[in-house]
Design an enzyme around this catalytic site. Structure first.
Site, PDB file in Angstrom:
ATOM      1  N   ASP A 299       0.820  -1.210   0.000  1.00 16.13           N
ATOM      2  CA  ASP A 299       0.000   0.000   0.000  1.00 16.13           C
ATOM      3  C   ASP A 299       0.855   1.262   0.000  1.00 16.13           C
ATOM      4  OD1 ASP A 299      -2.314  -1.455  -0.047  1.00 16.13           O
ATOM      5  OD2 ASP A 299      -2.682  -1.335   2.109  1.00 16.13           O
ATOM      6  N   GLY A 300       1.974   1.235   0.725  1.00 16.46           N
ATOM      7  CA  GLY A 300       2.839   2.417   0.766  1.00 16.46           C
ATOM      8  C   GLY A 300       3.398   2.763  -0.596  1.00 16.46           C
TER       9      GLY A 300
ATOM     10  N   ASN B 176      -4.059   8.707   2.043  1.00 14.76           N
ATOM     11  CA  ASN B 176      -4.637   7.909   3.118  1.00 14.76           C
ATOM     12  C   ASN B 176      -4.977   8.770   4.330  1.00 14.76           C
ATOM     13  OD1 ASN B 176      -5.129   5.259   2.444  1.00 14.76           O
ATOM     14  ND2 ASN B 176      -3.595   4.404   3.824  1.00 14.76           N
ATOM     15  N   ASP B 177      -3.939   9.325   4.947  1.00 12.07           N
ATOM     16  CA  ASP B 177      -4.196  10.077   6.171  1.00 12.07           C
ATOM     17  C   ASP B 177      -3.040  11.001   6.529  1.00 12.07           C
ATOM     18  OD1 ASP B 177      -2.282   8.245   7.231  1.00 12.07           O
ATOM     19  OD2 ASP B 177      -3.858   6.909   7.908  1.00 12.07           O
TER      20      ASP B 177
ATOM     21  N   ASP C 133      -3.587  10.672  22.208  1.00  7.30           N
ATOM     22  CA  ASP C 133      -2.275  10.162  21.806  1.00  7.30           C
ATOM     23  C   ASP C 133      -1.976  10.486  20.347  1.00  7.30           C
ATOM     24  OD1 ASP C 133      -1.524   9.189  24.225  1.00  7.30           O
ATOM     25  OD2 ASP C 133      -1.679   7.066  23.706  1.00  7.30           O
TER      26      ASP C 133
ATOM     27  N   ALA D  25      -6.950   7.103  21.521  1.00 10.70           N
ATOM     28  CA  ALA D  25      -6.771   7.141  22.976  1.00 10.70           C
ATOM     29  C   ALA D  25      -7.034   8.542  23.532  1.00 10.70           C
ATOM     30  CB  ALA D  25      -5.367   6.664  23.350  1.00 10.70           C
TER      31      ALA D  25
END
Length: 315
Positions: A68-69, A137-138, A167, A202
């Protein structure tokens, strides 16, 4: 002569797969090119080395050989001039890739016969000061041990929305919803949807749920404490300091993914996503199979290994 470009996994030896692609391009009047650094790592000489800028500007399509990378890197490379990108998985998971390595030849044949289409994908445009970055992606603000939690105030369309203490704070595209967003408890969103997912990992206090913004809504994050790392598609791009502002917006139609008629990619991705929730390792799953299925799996792996060996260039 039309050009097809290759984008290779940065560490794995992709020579056997490249040899298969080269055989196909040589019989279809297509020039095969790749970045000079990638070509220097290959054990074959059927690929023309070009500067990365030329690779992005002159090819009619890309084949990403890796995981994917590698696919995400290929999409970022041609985001200013989106051309079709075929993702071929030689990595571990391959949620985004269209075919597995063993299916490479059949995918090329399907493209030759017109049994392939493309789907558009959006990306995040992330701004930090004068710098602008892309992420398919993000984009993640992640806590660095010893540097405090991620504390940021978010504004949407110029209006203050709320505060996060967590976090990590994840901004994801719909395509990227199965990555860090999913691991942090965020929803899986159809890649055909449009919007920005905001998910805290988190959370200590403040907003603790995922939020889906519309495709035209720009958000800003003002860091109020902590010194988190900023990662784009999993690539570290630096550290942030209190007072800095990171903005993000969605760019539609920034990428084009090749889809093969009859592909099992979507079904495979659903299975892979389900397996991530099981408290066992992949090899432990194999041990749970009935003996006759384990034997069939071992036979298939042996055949795949033999095929890879046949593709190896002579010493």
């Amino acid at each position: 002569m039309p050009r097809i470009g290759l984008v290779l996994h940065p560490r794995h030896d992709c020579s056997p797969a490249v040899a298969r692609v080269a055989r196909w391009t040589s019989t279809h009047g297509v020039e095969l090119v790749a970045a000079a650094d990638d070509v220097s790592r290959l054990a074959i000489r059927d690929v023309t080395p070009v500067p990365e800028a030329e690779l992005a500007a002159t090819t009619e399509g890309l084949i990403a050989l890796g995981g994917d990378g590698t696919l995400l890197g290929a999409m970022r490379l041609v985001a200013d001039r989106p051309v079709p990108v075929l993702g071929v998985n030689f990595g571990r998971l391959g949620f985004l890739t269209e075919v597995e390595g063993a299916e490479l030849e059949s995918a090329l044949q399907a493209m030759t016969e017109g049994r392939a289409t493309t789907e558009s994908r959006a990306c995040l445009v992330v701004t930090r000061g004068e710098e602008e970055y892309l992420a398919f992606n993000d984009a993640v603000l992640a806590r660095v041990p010893g540097a405090g939690l991620v504390e940021a105030t978010m504004s949407v369309a110029g209006q203050r929305y709320g505060h996060y203490t967590c976090d990590a704070l994840i901004l994801a595209t719909p395509m990227g919803s199965t990555a860090y967003n999913y691991a942090a408890g965020g929803p899986v969103v159809s890649p055909s949807a449009a919007g920005i997912l905001v998910t805290p990992s988190a959370p200590l206090n403040g907003i603790s749920r995922s939020l889906l913004l519309g495709p035209a809504e720009q958000l800003e994050l003002e860091l109020t404490a902590g010194s988190p790392a900023m990662e784009l598609d999993g690539v570290l791009t630096g550290r942030l300091e209190p007072g800095e502002v990171v903005a993000a917006r969605l760019r539609l139609d920034a990428g084009r993914l090749v889809r093969i008629e009859g592909s099992r990619a979507a079904a495979r991705s659903r299975v892979k996503l389900s397996l991530l929730d099981l408290p066992v390792l992949p090899q432990e799953l194999v041990e749970l199979l009935p003996p006759h299925l384990r034997d069939r799996l071992g036979s298939a792996e042996s055949q795949a290994s033999a095929a890879r060996t046949d593709d190896e260039p002579p010493a």
